[in-house]
Design a protein around this motif. Sequence first.
Motif, short mmCIF file in Angstrom:
data_model
loop_
_atom_site.label_atom_id
_atom_site.label_comp_id
_atom_site.label_asym_id
_atom_site.label_seq_id
_atom_site.Cartn_x
_atom_site.Cartn_y
_atom_site.Cartn_z
N ALA A 29 -5.53 64.05 47.83
CA ALA A 29 -6.24 63.96 49.11
C ALA A 29 -7.56 64.72 49.06
O ALA A 29 -8.56 64.29 49.63
CB ALA A 29 -5.36 64.47 50.24
N VAL B 263 -10.08 66.70 51.56
CA VAL B 263 -9.15 67.45 52.40
C VAL B 263 -8.98 68.85 51.83
O VAL B 263 -8.90 69.03 50.62
CB VAL B 263 -7.78 66.72 52.45
N ALA C 60 -3.25 70.92 53.52
CA ALA C 60 -2.42 69.74 53.26
C ALA C 60 -1.01 70.16 52.88
O ALA C 60 -0.63 70.21 51.72
CB ALA C 60 -3.05 68.89 52.17
N SER D 67 0.14 65.34 58.83
CA SER D 67 -0.18 63.92 58.74
C SER D 67 -1.60 63.79 58.21
O SER D 67 -2.50 64.52 58.66
CB SER D 67 -0.09 63.28 60.13
N LEU D 68 -1.79 62.85 57.28
CA LEU D 68 -3.14 62.64 56.76
C LEU D 68 -4.10 62.21 57.87
O LEU D 68 -5.23 62.68 57.94
CB LEU D 68 -3.14 61.58 55.66
N LEU E 268 -5.03 65.92 59.37
CA LEU E 268 -6.07 66.19 58.38
C LEU E 268 -7.30 65.29 58.56
O LEU E 268 -8.27 65.40 57.81
CB LEU E 268 -5.48 66.04 56.97
N VAL F 83 -8.02 62.11 58.03
CA VAL F 83 -8.42 61.19 56.95
C VAL F 83 -8.48 59.79 57.53
O VAL F 83 -7.56 59.37 58.25
CB VAL F 83 -7.41 61.27 55.78
N VAL G 110 -6.73 56.87 53.31
CA VAL G 110 -5.28 57.01 53.21
C VAL G 110 -4.73 56.01 52.21
O VAL G 110 -3.92 56.36 51.34
CB VAL G 110 -4.60 56.84 54.59
N ILE H 116 -5.59 57.14 48.77
CA ILE H 116 -4.75 58.27 48.37
C ILE H 116 -3.41 57.76 47.85
O ILE H 116 -2.93 58.19 46.80
CB ILE H 116 -4.56 59.26 49.55
N LEU I 164 2.96 64.29 54.94
CA LEU I 164 2.94 64.34 53.48
C LEU I 164 4.34 64.55 52.94
O LEU I 164 4.68 64.06 51.87
CB LEU I 164 2.00 65.45 52.99
#
Length: 81
Positions: free
Chosen positions: A14, A20, A25, A30-31, A35, A37, A42, A45, A68
């Motif tokens: 990430a 990130v 992380a 949550s991405l 975070l 993203v 996503v 990733i 994650l």
Amino acid sequence: MTQTEIVQELARIAHEVAEVDIEAATSDKSLITDLLVDSLSVVEIYLTAEDTFGVRIPEEDLVDFRTLGDAAEYIRRALAG
């Protein structure tokens, strides 16, 4: 490979893909919502994670990844196969 190690590798991915903060992380993040993203990153990733871990993550399973930790658990189970 442990779930913690998988989360750490997902954090590294990430960071490389979406810049990130690796320390932020963690398995409970949550991405998208935590975070921040974007959805295209996503997908990138998780595509990178597939290559890194040598597992296939079907698109329909991605929607179940809230954190994650969820993704790491899925990958851990796939590796244990």
